[in-house]
Every structure is written in C-alpha cells, then in structure tokens.
Motif scaffolding. Sequence first.
Motif, short mmCIF file in Angstrom:
data_model
loop_
_atom_site.label_atom_id
_atom_site.label_comp_id
_atom_site.label_asym_id
_atom_site.label_seq_id
_atom_site.Cartn_x
_atom_site.Cartn_y
_atom_site.Cartn_z
N ASP A 187 0.81 -1.20 0.00
CA ASP A 187 0.00 0.00 0.00
C ASP A 187 0.86 1.27 0.00
O ASP A 187 0.53 2.25 -0.64
N TYR A 188 1.95 1.21 0.75
CA TYR A 188 2.80 2.40 0.90
C TYR A 188 4.25 2.05 0.63
O TYR A 188 4.69 0.92 0.89
N SER A 189 4.97 3.03 0.14
CA SER A 189 6.42 2.90 -0.04
C SER A 189 7.09 4.00 0.78
O SER A 189 6.83 5.19 0.58
N VAL A 190 7.92 3.59 1.72
CA VAL A 190 8.61 4.56 2.57
C VAL A 190 10.10 4.47 2.27
O VAL A 190 10.72 3.43 2.48
N ARG B 143 7.59 8.99 8.72
CA ARG B 143 6.64 8.66 7.64
C ARG B 143 5.74 7.50 8.06
O ARG B 143 4.53 7.50 7.81
N GLN C 73 4.92 6.65 11.09
CA GLN C 73 3.96 7.16 12.08
C GLN C 73 2.82 7.91 11.40
O GLN C 73 1.67 7.83 11.83
N SER C 74 3.15 8.67 10.35
CA SER C 74 2.10 9.39 9.61
C SER C 74 1.13 8.41 8.97
O SER C 74 -0.08 8.64 8.96
N ILE C 75 1.66 7.32 8.44
CA ILE C 75 0.80 6.31 7.81
C ILE C 75 -0.13 5.70 8.86
O ILE C 75 -1.33 5.53 8.62
N THR D 18 -1.18 7.07 11.68
CA THR D 18 -2.19 8.08 12.02
C THR D 18 -3.25 8.20 10.94
O THR D 18 -4.45 8.18 11.22
N SER D 19 -2.81 8.32 9.69
CA SER D 19 -3.77 8.59 8.61
C SER D 19 -4.66 7.36 8.36
O SER D 19 -5.83 7.53 8.02
N CYS E 10 -7.63 7.54 10.28
CA CYS E 10 -8.57 8.59 9.85
C CYS E 10 -9.37 8.18 8.63
O CYS E 10 -10.25 8.93 8.18
N LYS E 11 -9.08 7.01 8.04
CA LYS E 11 -9.81 6.62 6.83
C LYS E 11 -11.29 6.47 7.13
O LYS E 11 -11.68 5.84 8.11
N VAL E 12 -12.09 7.04 6.25
CA VAL E 12 -13.54 7.07 6.48
C VAL E 12 -14.10 5.67 6.71
O VAL E 12 -14.93 5.46 7.59
N VAL F 140 -13.75 4.74 10.20
CA VAL F 140 -14.38 5.62 11.17
C VAL F 140 -15.90 5.41 11.21
O VAL F 140 -16.60 6.03 12.00
N ASP G 114 -12.42 10.67 1.75
CA ASP G 114 -11.41 9.63 1.98
C ASP G 114 -11.03 9.54 3.45
O ASP G 114 -10.81 8.46 3.98
N TYR G 115 -10.96 10.68 4.11
CA TYR G 115 -10.52 10.71 5.50
C TYR G 115 -11.49 11.51 6.35
O TYR G 115 -12.12 12.46 5.88
N SER G 116 -11.56 11.13 7.61
CA SER G 116 -12.35 11.88 8.59
C SER G 116 -11.40 12.29 9.72
O SER G 116 -10.77 11.44 10.35
N SER H 134 -0.29 14.36 8.76
CA SER H 134 0.00 12.93 8.59
C SER H 134 -0.63 12.40 7.31
O SER H 134 -0.03 11.60 6.59
N ILE H 135 -1.85 12.86 7.03
CA ILE H 135 -2.54 12.43 5.80
C ILE H 135 -1.74 12.89 4.57
O ILE H 135 -1.54 12.13 3.63
N THR I 286 1.48 13.56 4.38
CA THR I 286 2.71 12.75 4.29
C THR I 286 2.42 11.36 3.74
O THR I 286 3.09 10.88 2.83
N SER I 287 1.39 10.71 4.31
CA SER I 287 1.15 9.32 3.93
C SER I 287 0.64 9.21 2.50
O SER I 287 0.95 8.25 1.79
N CYS J 237 3.31 8.77 0.20
CA CYS J 237 3.97 7.45 0.31
C CYS J 237 3.18 6.35 -0.40
O CYS J 237 3.63 5.21 -0.46
N VAL K 209 1.89 3.73 -2.82
CA VAL K 209 2.65 3.05 -3.87
C VAL K 209 2.25 3.55 -5.26
O VAL K 209 3.11 3.77 -6.12
#
Lengths: 204, 204
Positions: free
Chosen positions: A164-167, A178, A180-182, A184-185, A188-190, A193, B164-166, B181-182, B184-185, B188, B190
């Motif tokens: 999903d992510y490339s750091v 980075r 940690q940001s992933i 956190t975010s 927050c994904k709907v 939530v 996408d985010y809340s 954070s959102i 930054t991520s 990242c 892919v």
Amino acid sequence: MDRERGILFVLSGPSGVGKGTVCKALRAQKLDIQYSVSATTRNPRIGEVHGVDYFFKTKEEFQRMIENNELLEWAEYVGNYYGTPIEYVNQTLDEGRDVILEIEVQGALQVRNSFPEGVFIFLTPPSLEELRSRIVGRGTETEDLINNRMTVAREEIEMMQHYDYSVVNDEISQACSRIQSIITSEHCKVDRVTNRYKKLLGDE
Amino acid sequence: MDRERGILFVLSGPSGVGKGTVCKALRAQKLDIQYSVSATTRNPRIGEVHGVDYFFKTKEEFQRMIENNELLEWAEYVGNYYGTPIEYVNQTLDEGRDVILEIEVQGALQVRNSFPEGVFIFLTPPSLEELRSRIVGRGTETEDLINNRMTVAREEIEMMQHYDYSVVNDEISQACSRIQSIITSEHCKVDRVTNRYKKLLGDE
C-alpha cells in the motif's frame, strides 16, 4: 465491544534496506503499538523469554500450527521453522491496539493473502546504488554474493506494487516519521471511522 | 518533467466545525503547500490583493468561466459568485506542489466530480452536542436557526462517506497534526511512487 479494532501494519522490504534498524527506532519511540511475536522451533538463546522474544515451539507443535492454519505466514530457515501466530495478532487487534509486523518480502506476500485487511508498508532504499554500498559496508560478503543480493533486491523492488505504501529509508528518523504518519492517517480513513460516525448520528 | 505531481487536498466539513480555524492554523505552520485562491464577483475589500486573496472577476467573466468549465466548483451567495479556478490548481500541481482547498460540503462534492484524483478530508465535530454548543457559543443565532443548523449538520455528516478521511476536530493542534500525517502518507502511496520506483529499477 465499543472500541475500534486495531490495525495490522506489515513492514517489509528488500534485505539490507534497514527494516530491523527502522523497527528498533520505532520501538524506542514507545508508540501505542504492539510488536508481533513470532513462533520458532529454534532453541531459546540466553535471556530470551517465551511470549516476549518468541513463542518457542517443538517441531511437532509448529507443524500442527501449519496444518491448522494458525499462522499468518511461515518459513523454514537453516533447519528451523519461523512463523507468525494469527491468534496473538487477532487478540491484540481485538483489544483495540495496533500490531506491527517486521518481515521479509516473501512472508509479507503470504500475510497479504492470509490477512488482506492489513496495511502493507514497503521500506525502499534511496537507490539500488545506495543499497549496494550498504551491503558492501557490512564487509562480510563476497562480490558474487553482493551481485546476487542486487538481483534479488531488483526482484523485491518489483514486488513493491503489492504494497500500500512505499517509505524511502533515506534517514531512519525520516522513515520512522513517515511510518507514524501512515499509522495516524490509516486511523482517519472514512471506512474505518464508520462506527464513530454512526455514533455521532445516533447521539441525539 | 521529472518531478512528482502535487496532490490536491480538499478540506471540508459541516458549518461550525472549525474549517477556517484549522486552515489558519495549518497556514501558520508554513508547510510546503499552496492554498487555493478563489475567484469571486464581489468587490475587493480594503487590503485584499488580486491573485492572493481572490481573483476578482466581473459577472460576465465569471459566467464565461462557468460555461468554459474553468471552475472546479462554484456557487452563488448573496448575489455574488464564488468559485475555484481549475487553472491555478493545475499549474501549482504541475510545479510539484500540493494545493489545499478549504470549502463547504456542497462545493467539495462538486470537486469530487470534477477532480476525483483529489484527496478529500472531512473535518468532523467530536459530537453533534459539541457542534451545537459551538454554534450556540457564537451568541448570534436564534433557537430555530440552531436547530436548523443541527439538521443540516446531520445531513452533512452523512456525506462523510463521500470523503477519503475523517479528521475529528477535538483540538486544533491535533486536527492539524492528523491532516499533516494524511499529507505525508498520501505521498507514500505506492500508486504515487511508481515514477520513483521505475527510476530505481532503471538506475543500473
């Protein structure tokens, strides 16, 4: 159960990219995240604690876990089994805590199949040249072994697309921040939530 | 052009949730992100600068922009037009810089249609009760108006699912940090890193 379920974060990447170092640095920051504990058939080393460093298993126990699909992934390495027990991960997630799993690429792809709701993070070298110098820097490898590692790395980088992510691990503190940001975010994904959102609407 | 394209972040949420305050706090942190500049037909106030605060347009110019699909979204409010010019957003993204757009829910849904590759962040009140007290706190509204606002807010919160985010606005600094954070991520992801990834593979 009212609490939001935790998230499984899988941290992987080519060998030599610094997964262990980044994971150690993350641990040092004492985030509210649990590190996955592996099962193994190898003998405990002095100071290693069952349930903390590893779940120590006999070969028979481990083979039963494989047969019963109790492992997110497993591999045999130098005559011993290593694997990730599902139960520990699920229990921790149910408690509302996140789990981080540091693992080789092959294992990560197994987890992708057995636990697709996980969040897959690929730790990427700033360049293959940089990866090369890091491997050479260890000073313990022959030229052939290094070239072999490079070929493997190229294949592994191609696997990035399954994540999903490339750091980029250009600097450990940057890579940690980075990640940690992933974390956190992702919370927050709907989609995740939805519970909180329904609670809001039902509040009155 | 070698540089990765910037990302459009759309920050929205129910009226009274504190979009403006959060956006101001984000601005104060001087992130490497550009704030979208709106077009309007209303007269400039003292000190307002064309191209900085707004693009000031005549009604005829604005109507031509609507007809030519040059706006990501637009609305009429108290006899004046307000809208977001696509050109400014695209130019900034092409320079490799991110853009943040703070906007009402109706406008955000228009942008979702006209610019689906944007990242949509919904600023959420900790609870409707909290939202209520914030609106009452302004001290300028009647009970009927407040109840009306609450109904609108419930409808708007239902719109959260189009985002996408809340991000819960329990505390401004926390909300800002989650938004960062959102940002930054998202860089990242892919899918967005494909260019860097291909470069890595072609390096040798």
